[in-house]
Design a protein around this motif. Sequence first.
Motif, mmCIF file in Angstrom:
data_model
loop_
_atom_site.group_PDB
_atom_site.id
_atom_site.type_symbol
_atom_site.label_atom_id
_atom_site.label_comp_id
_atom_site.label_asym_id
_atom_site.label_seq_id
_atom_site.Cartn_x
_atom_site.Cartn_y
_atom_site.Cartn_z
ATOM 1 N N SER A 226 0.852 -1.192 0.000
ATOM 2 C CA SER A 226 0.000 0.000 0.000
ATOM 3 C C SER A 226 0.881 1.231 0.000
ATOM 4 O O SER A 226 1.945 1.247 0.617
ATOM 5 C CB SER A 226 -0.919 -0.001 1.223
ATOM 6 O OG SER A 226 -0.161 0.136 2.409
ATOM 7 N N LEU A 227 0.461 2.245 -0.729
ATOM 8 C CA LEU A 227 1.209 3.488 -0.811
ATOM 9 C C LEU A 227 0.214 4.636 -0.790
ATOM 10 O O LEU A 227 -0.731 4.665 -1.580
ATOM 11 C CB LEU A 227 2.040 3.545 -2.095
ATOM 12 C CG LEU A 227 2.974 4.751 -2.221
ATOM 13 C CD1 LEU A 227 4.145 4.591 -1.272
ATOM 14 C CD2 LEU A 227 3.473 4.894 -3.638
ATOM 15 N N THR A 228 0.399 5.554 0.134
ATOM 16 C CA THR A 228 -0.523 6.689 0.257
ATOM 17 C C THR A 228 0.255 7.978 0.470
ATOM 18 O O THR A 228 1.418 7.964 0.888
ATOM 19 C CB THR A 228 -1.493 6.496 1.441
ATOM 20 O OG1 THR A 228 -0.736 6.383 2.656
ATOM 21 C CG2 THR A 228 -2.352 5.260 1.258
ATOM 22 N N PHE A 229 -0.420 9.116 0.178
ATOM 23 C CA PHE A 229 0.110 10.448 0.448
ATOM 24 C C PHE A 229 -0.814 11.090 1.480
ATOM 25 O O PHE A 229 -2.024 11.208 1.251
ATOM 26 C CB PHE A 229 0.147 11.281 -0.828
ATOM 27 C CG PHE A 229 1.104 10.772 -1.865
ATOM 28 C CD1 PHE A 229 2.377 11.306 -1.973
ATOM 29 C CD2 PHE A 229 0.737 9.743 -2.717
ATOM 30 C CE1 PHE A 229 3.270 10.825 -2.925
ATOM 31 C CE2 PHE A 229 1.623 9.264 -3.673
ATOM 32 C CZ PHE A 229 2.890 9.801 -3.771
ATOM 33 N N GLN A 230 -0.223 11.483 2.620
ATOM 34 C CA GLN A 230 -1.013 12.059 3.714
ATOM 35 C C GLN A 230 -0.319 13.303 4.253
ATOM 36 O O GLN A 230 0.915 13.416 4.211
ATOM 37 C CB GLN A 230 -1.211 11.024 4.824
ATOM 38 C CG GLN A 230 -2.064 9.826 4.400
ATOM 39 C CD GLN A 230 -2.015 8.678 5.386
ATOM 40 O OE1 GLN A 230 -1.445 7.628 5.107
ATOM 41 N NE2 GLN A 230 -2.631 8.866 6.540
ATOM 42 N N GLY A 295 -4.870 11.450 1.374
ATOM 43 C CA GLY A 295 -4.983 12.478 0.343
ATOM 44 C C GLY A 295 -4.945 11.906 -1.057
ATOM 45 O O GLY A 295 -5.659 12.358 -1.957
ATOM 46 N N LEU A 296 -4.074 10.893 -1.265
ATOM 47 C CA LEU A 296 -3.952 10.260 -2.574
ATOM 48 C C LEU A 296 -3.468 8.835 -2.377
ATOM 49 O O LEU A 296 -2.533 8.586 -1.616
ATOM 50 C CB LEU A 296 -2.971 11.026 -3.468
ATOM 51 C CG LEU A 296 -2.715 10.428 -4.853
ATOM 52 C CD1 LEU A 296 -3.958 10.589 -5.731
ATOM 53 C CD2 LEU A 296 -1.509 11.073 -5.516
ATOM 54 N N ASP A 297 -4.093 7.892 -3.089
ATOM 55 C CA ASP A 297 -3.667 6.494 -3.036
ATOM 56 C C ASP A 297 -2.658 6.221 -4.144
ATOM 57 O O ASP A 297 -2.775 6.765 -5.252
ATOM 58 C CB ASP A 297 -4.876 5.567 -3.197
ATOM 59 C CG ASP A 297 -4.541 4.139 -2.782
ATOM 60 O OD1 ASP A 297 -3.776 3.484 -3.520
ATOM 61 O OD2 ASP A 297 -5.036 3.691 -1.731
ATOM 62 N N GLY A 298 -1.670 5.378 -3.847
ATOM 63 C CA GLY A 298 -0.605 5.095 -4.810
ATOM 64 C C GLY A 298 -1.045 4.391 -6.077
ATOM 65 O O GLY A 298 -0.277 4.324 -7.046
ATOM 66 N N ILE A 299 -2.271 3.874 -6.108
ATOM 67 C CA ILE A 299 -2.732 3.185 -7.309
ATOM 68 C C ILE A 299 -2.866 4.144 -8.488
ATOM 69 O O ILE A 299 -2.969 3.713 -9.641
ATOM 70 C CB ILE A 299 -4.087 2.476 -7.061
ATOM 71 C CG1 ILE A 299 -5.171 3.491 -6.660
ATOM 72 C CG2 ILE A 299 -3.935 1.385 -6.029
ATOM 73 C CD1 ILE A 299 -6.544 2.877 -6.551
ATOM 74 N N LEU A 340 3.566 19.976 5.291
ATOM 75 C CA LEU A 340 4.453 18.851 5.030
ATOM 76 C C LEU A 340 3.614 17.649 4.609
ATOM 77 O O LEU A 340 2.619 17.313 5.266
ATOM 78 C CB LEU A 340 5.258 18.518 6.290
ATOM 79 C CG LEU A 340 6.555 17.726 6.122
ATOM 80 C CD1 LEU A 340 7.551 18.493 5.242
ATOM 81 C CD2 LEU A 340 7.179 17.438 7.489
ATOM 82 N N MET A 341 4.002 17.009 3.509
ATOM 83 C CA MET A 341 3.285 15.841 3.023
ATOM 84 C C MET A 341 4.176 14.607 3.179
ATOM 85 O O MET A 341 5.392 14.664 2.923
ATOM 86 C CB MET A 341 2.896 16.006 1.559
ATOM 87 C CG MET A 341 2.127 14.829 0.974
ATOM 88 S SD MET A 341 1.712 15.102 -0.772
ATOM 89 C CE MET A 341 3.353 15.135 -1.491
ATOM 90 N N ALA A 342 3.584 13.482 3.591
ATOM 91 C CA ALA A 342 4.332 12.248 3.812
ATOM 92 C C ALA A 342 3.980 11.217 2.752
ATOM 93 O O ALA A 342 2.823 11.093 2.343
ATOM 94 C CB ALA A 342 4.027 11.694 5.204
ATOM 95 N N VAL A 343 5.015 10.475 2.321
ATOM 96 C CA VAL A 343 4.825 9.304 1.466
ATOM 97 C C VAL A 343 4.848 8.091 2.390
ATOM 98 O O VAL A 343 5.863 7.810 3.034
ATOM 99 C CB VAL A 343 5.935 9.198 0.407
ATOM 100 C CG1 VAL A 343 5.720 7.977 -0.476
ATOM 101 C CG2 VAL A 343 6.000 10.460 -0.428
ATOM 102 N N VAL A 344 3.718 7.388 2.470
ATOM 103 C CA VAL A 344 3.557 6.310 3.453
ATOM 104 C C VAL A 344 3.422 4.977 2.725
ATOM 105 O O VAL A 344 2.510 4.795 1.906
ATOM 106 C CB VAL A 344 2.306 6.542 4.330
ATOM 107 C CG1 VAL A 344 2.227 5.493 5.431
ATOM 108 C CG2 VAL A 344 2.316 7.949 4.913
ATOM 109 N N GLN A 345 4.345 4.061 3.020
ATOM 110 C CA GLN A 345 4.296 2.723 2.429
ATOM 111 C C GLN A 345 4.060 1.699 3.522
ATOM 112 O O GLN A 345 4.836 1.585 4.473
ATOM 113 C CB GLN A 345 5.587 2.381 1.681
ATOM 114 C CG GLN A 345 5.523 1.008 1.003
ATOM 115 C CD GLN A 345 6.860 0.573 0.451
ATOM 116 O OE1 GLN A 345 7.902 0.949 0.969
ATOM 117 N NE2 GLN A 345 6.831 -0.230 -0.590
ATOM 118 N N ASP A 346 2.976 0.930 3.371
ATOM 119 C CA ASP A 346 2.638 -0.108 4.345
ATOM 120 C C ASP A 346 2.661 0.421 5.776
ATOM 121 O O ASP A 346 3.174 -0.236 6.693
ATOM 122 C CB ASP A 346 3.603 -1.302 4.214
ATOM 123 C CG ASP A 346 3.474 -1.998 2.872
ATOM 124 O OD1 ASP A 346 2.354 -1.997 2.315
ATOM 125 O OD2 ASP A 346 4.479 -2.521 2.375
ATOM 126 N N GLY A 347 2.125 1.620 5.979
ATOM 127 C CA GLY A 347 2.030 2.196 7.302
ATOM 128 C C GLY A 347 3.286 2.872 7.796
ATOM 129 O O GLY A 347 3.312 3.420 8.904
#
Length: 574
Positions: A226-230, A295-299, A340-347
């Motif tokens: 999973s990859l998300t932007f938060q 904010g955005l899903d990596g898909i 500040l925006m974070a790139v979050v992979q698998d939590g």
Amino acid sequence: MKKRGRLFIVLLVAVVCGIFLFPTVKWYGFVPQETKDLATGSMVQIREYAQGKATMDLRELNSLIASDPSTALPNEYKFLLPIAKDNYKAMKRDVPRDWTVEAVFRGFYNEQDLFDTLENHYRSELVEIKTLSGNVLQLGLDLRGGMSILLEADTEAYEAKTGTRLGGADVTALLNEDIAILNERIDQFGVTEPDIRIQGSDQILIEIPGAADPERVNSFLRGKGSLTFQIVDQALTDQLNAYFTENPGEVYTDGGQIKQPEFLPAGKVATAYYINDDYGLDELSSYVVLNEEIGLDGIHIANAVVGTNPITGQPTVNFELDSTGGELFYKLTSTNTGELMAVVQDGKVKAMATITEPIRNSVQITGFGVEEAQDLSIVLKTAALPIELIVVSQQGVGASLGEDTVQAGLIAILIGLALVFVFMVVIYKGSGIIADIALLFNLVILLAVLSAFNLTLTLTSIAGLVLTVGMAVDANVIILERIKEELSYGKGAEASVKAGFAKAFWTIMDANVTTIIAALVLSQLGSGSVKGFANTLAVGIVSSMFNALFVVKLMYDASLSGKHPRLSIGWRRK
């Protein structure tokens, strides 16, 4: 070609073979099996070993200094001396003449510095051996045992999802991206050194040597990630880090998860920011509070590449979003400019960047080193496989079978060599000994080439080796028979050798070139075991031709260069 030129070429080939064979000889002849097992494990296992050894060594050194500080430093810790000497000089202190345990301790800034040095020693040692293992002649799955998994691209699902029709080149490109992603996942799941390659037009073959847990293998094959932007809440992040620093016992739950302190309001979640450590593994850097809303899903990421900022020259990570993702990202960045925006992979937070302006489809992230940028580009693409894979087959091969096969193959080669050696000496006497020496050199060249190109030695490769042993004497027999014919015409030894090689040349070329063509066709069109056999056979033929036309000729030139040249080519002819 003149004798000196021939001698130079043979010596050059011998030196190159020695360089290529050194890693293989060192690995199989001088590295203990226990060390091999550690070095070929995952980086997680190497880290655990290095930290464990450093802990035991530090405990032992503390015990020695507690009992008698003047005790001489044991030999197994002598590797600390160069670093301790450099530290003494850096601290502008006199370097001790006698290295006691106490003197060594004083050569480090603190106990943590000593621990880091010990850990670095064991890590470097194993990483060096791990690198060595990648440059040696590898044993195939049928010899070493392990698992074999055949995966097939699910082109129908991809076309239904994207609405595009795939061509052959498109499938290959997607499979190459899948392979890069699968390799990236290996250490995380503790799967050691699998061989992952494309087979055919739409399949991936994965061979995992040694013992492997099928469940763990399936987890990295099928895991989608999973990859998300938060958005990061900076004020709460500072409060969280201060709270955890003051209350280290409140960081984790009993299950090892990060606690969610009571002061965090609804819609906020505490997580951790990780960076790569010296092992290339995730290392906790700090704690971060994120908006729970994604904010955005990596898909929605279509592609990600590493670039360079044309003004600053710093590495950048550039990625493209699909149309839906572009709209979502524009909304996210326009309403959170300056945040500040974070790139979050698998939590796990893997990167953070400040939003300076609204962004739509093309995104650029800076503030990373070259390796970090490359890693992040992989992170952005490894949330899910570009094209899903279906498991076609999965089977295991017993390691004990591999050991038996290796032993049987070695015995076959030794018996074949012995019989050929005896035959050549019995029939051709001194010239037979020359041919036997060339045969040994032929095997050295063959193994050196296999090692240099990292080819895998399989059961069929051993069959190719045995066949090469039998075929390697063909050229020598042709040359020797031609020489005997010339001698029967009354020519001298030197003239007979020269004429024999000249007349045998095209016969040898015609016979071997046709076999090489067949081997190359098998190598290109065959797969798996057939390709291994063809590669070994092709290399063996080229090597045997070189030995017959260069090495044997050089030995004859040396034996006939004296004042009284003698040619031993049979029991009735001298």
